[in-house]
Structure formats: C-alpha cells, structure tokens
Design a protein around this motif. Structure first.
Motif, mmCIF file in Angstrom:
data_model
loop_
_atom_site.group_PDB
_atom_site.id
_atom_site.type_symbol
_atom_site.label_atom_id
_atom_site.label_comp_id
_atom_site.label_asym_id
_atom_site.label_seq_id
_atom_site.Cartn_x
_atom_site.Cartn_y
_atom_site.Cartn_z
ATOM 1 N N VAL A 185 1.597 -104.699 94.927
ATOM 2 C CA VAL A 185 1.366 -105.851 95.805
ATOM 3 C C VAL A 185 0.913 -107.062 94.991
ATOM 4 N N ALA A 186 0.108 -106.845 93.961
ATOM 5 C CA ALA A 186 -0.352 -107.954 93.120
ATOM 6 C C ALA A 186 0.830 -108.658 92.445
ATOM 7 N N VAL A 187 1.770 -107.868 91.916
ATOM 8 C CA VAL A 187 2.954 -108.447 91.274
ATOM 9 C C VAL A 187 3.849 -109.115 92.322
ATOM 10 N N PHE A 188 3.963 -108.500 93.477
ATOM 11 C CA PHE A 188 4.746 -109.067 94.582
ATOM 12 C C PHE A 188 4.223 -110.454 94.950
ATOM 13 N N ASN A 189 2.904 -110.606 95.001
ATOM 14 C CA ASN A 189 2.314 -111.903 95.333
ATOM 15 C C ASN A 189 2.633 -112.958 94.277
ATOM 16 N N LYS A 190 2.695 -112.543 93.011
ATOM 17 C CA LYS A 190 3.085 -113.467 91.940
ATOM 18 C C LYS A 190 4.535 -113.920 92.125
ATOM 19 N N MET A 191 5.388 -112.982 92.531
ATOM 20 C CA MET A 191 6.801 -113.308 92.762
ATOM 21 C C MET A 191 6.951 -114.285 93.931
ATOM 22 N N LEU A 192 6.199 -114.038 94.997
ATOM 23 C CA LEU A 192 6.211 -114.954 96.145
ATOM 24 C C LEU A 192 5.822 -116.363 95.701
ATOM 25 N N ALA A 193 4.746 -116.450 94.928
ATOM 26 C CA ALA A 193 4.237 -117.758 94.498
ATOM 27 C C ALA A 193 5.230 -118.463 93.579
ATOM 28 N N LYS A 194 5.802 -117.722 92.634
ATOM 29 C CA LYS A 194 6.725 -118.334 91.665
ATOM 30 C C LYS A 194 7.930 -118.955 92.362
#
Length: 375
Positions: free
Chosen positions: A310-319
């Motif tokens: 989920v932490a990496v997923f949130n980075k992808m959303l933001a990018k």
C-alpha cells in the motif's frame, strides 16, 4: 460455510502443496512490435474450411480505426464490436453463443478476442460455451467445464489484467461475479504487440496496470506462495515499479507493462490473489465498478494486510496524480451492503491464500463493512 454453498464455489486445495496441479499454459505466443501483422498466417493454419468462420470479438473503441482494416477477415468471418464499458456478463456470453450457433451451420474455426480484459474474457467464455451445453453461469467456479473449448486467440490492447495468460474468465452472473476457472479456459494462442496499447487513456492505463501490481502483492504475500509463483511475481513487481515509479521512455514502458501483465498473470497460476480482489468482486457485483479501479478503491485501505504494498501504491498514485473517487459506497442500502459482503466472503480460496486456514477468525462481516464504508 453457508455463504460458500450459496455462492456455488467448488472446493480447491487449501494449500498449493497439498496437491500437484497440472496447470495449462498458453502453448503458443508471438511477441513484438508489429506482430499483429502475423495474425492472418497464424489463423490460416487453423481454418477448417470456408464455412467455418473465424469470429473476432473486438472492443468497439476501435470502430472506425485502421486496426479493423488490419484484421484478416476472409470467407464468412465475422467481426463483432463489443463495448467494454461494463464487465462481461454470463447472459452476454449466452447471447453471443446463441447468435453464432443460429447464424452458422458449422462451429467456428476459432474465436479471437481483441481488447482488454473484458474482451479477452468474453472470447475465452464464448469458446468454452460453444462446446458445452447450458448457460455460462452454470460453469462459474473451479473445474466445472467438461469439454474442450474451440480454438481461441487472445490479443491484448491494454496491459495489466493478465487475462491473456490466465486459466479463468471472470463473468458477472445472475447470482455472483466469479470466473470460469478451468484447464480449457486458457488461450491456445496469444499475440503480444506493444504497439496495440499505444493511446490508452491515462487513468485506464493506471487502473489496469494496478490490477497487475496488486496481483503481484497478493501472490507474493499469500500463504499459497511457492517458487513457481514467486519467480513470476517478483519479475512482474520489478517491472511494475519501473513503469510506475521511474521515468522511462513511453515505448519502453508499453513493452515492460505488457510483460509485467504476462508475468503477473502467471504468478497466480500456482497461487491465488487475495483481499483486494475478493472485495473488488463485491464492488463489481453490486455497483458495477470495473475491476481495475475496484481493486484500487479497496487496496488503498488494506495497510493491515499489505503495508509495504500500500505504501508503494500511494507513491504511484502521487507520481501520476491519480485521485481515486470517494463516496462510492456512501448510498448503499442495508441489503446492498449485505450482498456485497456475501459476494466477497464467498471467495474462500482468495481469503485462504491471503490469511491462511484460519481466515474466518480474522475476517468478519463487520470488518468488511468497515472497509467498504471508507470507499
């Protein structure tokens, strides 16, 4: 479990190690830019005669485009344009099969699906139901298909679902959203041409790509994990991180995401998906939420189960500046919420992979309701 009986799920091994499964793989695959041009030659060797057509099921987004002109349609072949705005349905499969059987005196030489997961799943399901009696809804479950499907080909035009390589065709039925999981579902031929994925809208590209990413997270963190699944899942995850977290050339990105989708689909062949997919099925069945975005809507609230993912997923959303919809479940009736929970809870193999044999002591209706209410 009562809900399992209601959902008509057939028991499968609770651990991958409990039984050796002789899974099918796609026997033939063509890869490369421009490889779509080889389709005519491939199909020519599979044509039975001029009265047994090739039936092309094509996403109607390609209506009026040059892709239709490139389809090698000869003799009495038929191109059927189908909207992918809604998830594929068992009644849609039944209608297509009925139309084909009534129109032609011979069974088709083959079914070719051209599009995303919806079109690929429809092609797989139609190929199965042309040789198996009854409604497609009767085959939703595990290993219920008895007769070999007719020859069928998958040509993805968007990457992420893994439908091109999986042994399931996920359908919305009258009572449930569930795949026809069988050894006869897998495509006989797949054609991977990265050029066909050019021009996919950004949000659709992201949501479908996240389907692949979530496949990997759920497989790699599941109790069914083994070296076979792990090898594919790890490679797919690496490719997803390159595509969605690094700045790479668009052409390179298309190729890598296409292979991530392939490896992500393979990662669950000897494994399973998990919490996000189970709950996404509930969203799809009750609200018609499409699979890719449904997974994303659920996954954002699954830190308890997949904290790193989920932490990496949130980075992808933001990018990629993706803002997920809110309030999707805010107006559900009590009955609708109960149905959504029942559909999700009915996906027993997914919960077992995610949480182990004692998953029922962890997952309750109230827990699922609390997550759905956040969405």
């Amino acid at each position: 479990m009562e809900v399992n009986k209601q959902m008509g799920l057939k028991k499968i091994p609770t651990k991958a190690s409990e039984e050796f499964r002789n899974f099918p793989m796609v026997p033939r695959v063509v890869y490369g830019k421009g490889s779509f041009n080889t389709l005519g030659g491939i199909l020519m060797t599979k044509r039975k005669h001029s009265e047994a057509p090739m039936i092309y099921l094509v996403d109607d987004v390609f209506e009026g485009t040059e892709l239709l002109d490139r389809i090698p349609s000869i003799f009495c072949d038929q191109i059927i344009l189908i909207s992918a705005d809604e998830e594929p349905k068992t009644e849609q499969v039944d209608a297509l099969v009925k139309m084909i059987l009534e129109k032609y005196t011979e069974l088709p030489s083959g079914i070719i699906g051209i599009g995303g997961g919806t079109l690929l799943d429809l092609a797989k399901a139609v190929a199965i139901m042309l040789t198996n009696k009854g409604s497609a809804s009767e085959y939703q479950g595990w290993d219920l298909v008895n007769k070999k499907s007719i020859y069928h080909v998958g040509i993805p035009t968007i990457s992420g679902t893994g439908a091109e390589v999986s042994r399931t065709t996920v359908l919305m039925g009258p009572e449930k959203k569930l795949g026809i999981n069988s050894d006869y579902t897998t495509f006989d031929q797949v054609l991977l041409d990265p050029e066909l994925t050019n021009g996919v809208p950004k949000e659709q590209w992201f949501y479908t790509g996240m389907d692949c990413y979530i496949h990997c997270i759920e497989s790699l963190n599941g109790t069914f994990l083994n070296a076979f699944s792990k090898s594919y899942g790890e490679k797919s995850l690496d490719l997803c991180k390159e595509v969605f977290l690094e700045d790479i050339d668009e052409s390179d990105s298309r190729e890598k995401l296409m292979m991530a989708s392939w490896h992500g689909g393979m990662s669950i062949a000897y494994s399973q998906v998990g919490v996000a997919h189970a709950m996404s099925y509930g969203l799809g069945y009750v609200l018609g939420v499409k699979h890719g975005i449904g997974n994303c809507l659920v996954f954002q609230y699954l830190e308890e189960f997949y904290p790193e993912g989920v932490a990496v997923f949130n980075k992808m959303l933001a990018k990629h500046k993706i803002v997920l919809p809110k309030g999707v479940c805010s107006n559900l009736s009590v009955s609708e919420m109960d149905t959504m929970i029942s559909v999700a809870m009915g996906m027993e193999p997914l919960w077992e992979n995610a949480l182990g044999e004692n998953w029922k002591s962890i997952i309750t209706s109230d827990k699922l309701k609390a997550i759905y209410q956040k969405i």
